[in-house]
Write a protein that holds these residues in place. Structure first.
Motif, mmCIF file in Angstrom:
data_model
loop_
_atom_site.group_PDB
_atom_site.id
_atom_site.type_symbol
_atom_site.label_atom_id
_atom_site.label_comp_id
_atom_site.label_asym_id
_atom_site.label_seq_id
_atom_site.Cartn_x
_atom_site.Cartn_y
_atom_site.Cartn_z
ATOM 1 N N SER A 247 0.826 -1.199 0.000
ATOM 2 C CA SER A 247 0.000 0.000 0.000
ATOM 3 C C SER A 247 0.865 1.256 0.000
ATOM 4 C CB SER A 247 -0.924 -0.005 1.223
ATOM 5 O OG SER A 247 -1.746 1.142 1.220
ATOM 6 N N ALA A 248 1.938 1.239 0.813
ATOM 7 C CA ALA A 248 2.845 2.388 0.884
ATOM 8 C C ALA A 248 3.555 2.608 -0.455
ATOM 9 C CB ALA A 248 3.865 2.178 1.987
ATOM 10 N N ILE A 249 3.947 1.494 -1.087
ATOM 11 C CA ILE A 249 4.601 1.590 -2.396
ATOM 12 C C ILE A 249 3.650 2.189 -3.418
ATOM 13 C CG2 ILE A 249 5.540 0.255 -4.321
ATOM 14 C CD1 ILE A 249 6.665 -1.707 -2.251
ATOM 15 N N SER A 250 2.370 1.808 -3.362
ATOM 16 C CA SER A 250 1.390 2.317 -4.333
ATOM 17 C C SER A 250 1.217 3.833 -4.194
ATOM 18 C CB SER A 250 0.041 1.607 -4.155
ATOM 19 O OG SER A 250 -0.622 2.036 -2.990
ATOM 20 N N VAL A 251 1.242 4.332 -2.948
ATOM 21 C CA VAL A 251 1.117 5.783 -2.729
ATOM 22 C C VAL A 251 2.316 6.503 -3.338
ATOM 23 C CG1 VAL A 251 1.121 7.597 -0.972
ATOM 24 C CG2 VAL A 251 -0.281 5.542 -0.651
ATOM 25 N N ASN A 252 3.499 5.972 -3.092
ATOM 26 C CA ASN A 252 4.723 6.568 -3.639
ATOM 27 C C ASN A 252 4.700 6.555 -5.169
ATOM 28 O OD1 ASN A 252 7.474 7.573 -3.500
ATOM 29 N ND2 ASN A 252 8.104 5.531 -4.135
ATOM 30 N N GLY B 32 13.387 6.898 -10.349
ATOM 31 C CA GLY B 32 12.424 6.642 -9.277
ATOM 32 C C GLY B 32 11.594 5.411 -9.559
ATOM 33 N N LEU B 33 11.208 5.233 -10.818
ATOM 34 C CA LEU B 33 10.455 4.032 -11.192
ATOM 35 C C LEU B 33 11.287 2.777 -10.937
ATOM 36 C CD1 LEU B 33 8.723 4.916 -14.599
ATOM 37 C CD2 LEU B 33 7.673 4.743 -12.349
ATOM 38 N N SER B 34 12.566 2.868 -11.206
ATOM 39 C CA SER B 34 13.450 1.718 -11.002
ATOM 40 C C SER B 34 13.483 1.327 -9.528
ATOM 41 C CB SER B 34 14.860 2.068 -11.498
ATOM 42 O OG SER B 34 15.721 0.965 -11.332
ATOM 43 N N SER B 35 13.485 2.326 -8.646
ATOM 44 C CA SER B 35 13.498 2.036 -7.201
ATOM 45 C C SER B 35 12.199 1.362 -6.788
ATOM 46 C CB SER B 35 13.674 3.338 -6.413
ATOM 47 O OG SER B 35 14.914 3.947 -6.729
ATOM 48 N N THR B 36 11.084 1.856 -7.327
ATOM 49 C CA THR B 36 9.781 1.255 -7.009
ATOM 50 C C THR B 36 9.708 -0.185 -7.499
ATOM 51 O OG1 THR B 36 8.708 3.413 -7.171
ATOM 52 C CG2 THR B 36 7.290 1.478 -7.339
#
Length: 412
Positions: A238-243, A351-355
């Motif tokens: 859920s936290a990842i989705s917000v980010n 940033g996408l790569s980190s996610t």
């Protein structure tokens, strides 16, 4: 083609008047479009005596196949001080037709026009839209309405307005003609062509990159659905989705400022590059006209001062040349702005790569229950690879523009 004109012998009005590929036409008019002067090629191919040409409206040679909407657009632009290039079908005094690609430019006292023979396939495409415009006019449409038809056709062809179209057409015809005459383009012209092609490729790459970006817009929602099914274990997801939602919002803003609308980053650099190309080829067209203008001889009447015409053409060509140099500053400025914008996008991709990495870690820790998350990771892998590939290509193309601009600066 138009129907046979009863004013001319049968079949003549549907036959073409021939002239040499190397020949260039020149004429000068006052602000009303009344012919003040011209060169011997213009007089010979038009088929009128000098006394019939000098003092006559330029529409004396207009072919009835030409839609009035084209001239409506032409005069609208010229009166606004905008040099304009266009395909024009003219009629010789005997009724035969001939096509030219004409460059019209305002002067202090009126307008000058230099014309070459069009030889590219684009001419036939333009003839098609002219035919449709003429049919509409025959049905009652006004010249203003069919001028809009022409603009719509240009937009549908992928050009950002008439300026972009005429830049492409002038370069295309000049290049095709030079090739058929066994000539090579001057290095300056070749560099502008390379930049124009690079900016066209940027548009394609940006479009594909935007599509890849759109393909991952649903990822945050899918993450939230997975998180809700995992209950307490779904907290990290859920936290990842917000980010991820926040990053997508920033990327969405980037897309709007980069490729959407007439004021976007891409639109600015495209306008600068295509205007530079137009000015460079306009200068080259007039320069060729100057070099081929005949020395005064018996072909000219007393009221055609060839020396004066060459002087006026030379002054105007130098103006185009200086505007070409000045335009390079705009290209440099927009290329830098473009590069900064691409670097912003590169940060978003990082940033996408980190996610994606966080998703992989969570997917591995969830064992079998992380199967759905694995699908998201695979989707991110595919889309990010696409985005990174397109972004790298865009950066390379911008480097082409910057390098050519620097070389043109050194040649000026």
């Amino acid at each position: 083609m138009s129907e046979l004109d009863p004013a001319f012998p049968s079949g003549v009005s549907n036959s073409e008047a021939k002239f040499q590929l190397a020949e260039a036409f020149y004429s000068r008019t006052d602000k009303r479009g009344v012919i003040q002067s011209g060169n011997s090629v213009f007089q010979r191919v038009a088929g009128h005596d000098w006394e019939q040409l000098i003092g006559a409206p330029h529409k004396l040679i207009r072919h009835p196949d030409m839609p009035r909407g084209m001239f409506h657009l032409l005069w609208e632009r010229l009166k606004a001080g905008q040099p304009t290039a266009a395909y024009v079908k003219n009629r010789r005094s005997c009724g035969r037709f001939y096509w030219v690609f004409a460059l019209f430019a305002p002067t202090e006292d009126g307008y000058i026009s230099t014309r070459i023979k069009p030889t590219s396939p684009l001419r036939a495409e333009v003839e098609g839209i002219y035919t449709e415009m003429s049919k509409r006019e025959a049905g009652g449409a006004s010249p203003a309405e069919t001028a809009e038809d022409l603009r719509a056709w240009i937009d549908a062809k992928g050009f950002a307005g008439y300026d972009a179209f005429q830049s492409h057409a002038l370069a295309t015809e000049f290049e095709a003609r030079a090739r058929q005459m066994g000539r090579t383009l001057e290095p300056k012209l070749k560099r502008f062509v390379d930049m124009a092609r690079a900016i066209s490729d940027v548009w394609e790459e940006a479009g594909r990159m935007t599509e890849a970006f759109k393909a991952i817009r649903t990822v945050p929602m899918n993450m939230r659905i997975i998180a809700s099914r995992l209950e307490n274990a779904g907290g990290p997801i859920s936290a990842i989705s917000v980010n991820y939602s926040q990053m997508l919002e920033e990327m969405s803003t980037w897309v709007k400022t980069f490729v959407e609308g007439d004021d976007c980053v891409f639109a600015h650099i495209r306008r600068a590059v295509l205007m530079g190309q137009f000015l460079a080829f306009a200068s080259a067209t007039e320069r060729e006209m100057i070099s081929t203008f005949e020395v005064p001889d018996d072909a000219y009447p007393d009221d055609v001062d060839v020396g004066n015409e060459i002087a006026q053409l030379t002054e105007h060509e130098q103006r185009f040349a200086q505007q070409t140099v000045d335009n390079l500053s705009a290209v440099e400025r927009e290329a830098r702005r473009f590069a900064h914008s691409v670097l912003d996008m590169k940060r978003f991709v990082t940033g996408l790569s980190s996610t994606r990495m966080m998703c992989k870690i969570e997917s591995a820790s969830l064992s079998e229950s992380g199967t759905a998350l694995t699908g998201i990771v695979e989707q991110l892998d595919s889309c990010q690879e696409e985005i990174e590939e397109r972004l790298a290509r865009v950066m390379d193309l911008n480097a082409v523009i910057q390098n050519n601009t620097s070389m043109l600066r050194s040649m000026s």
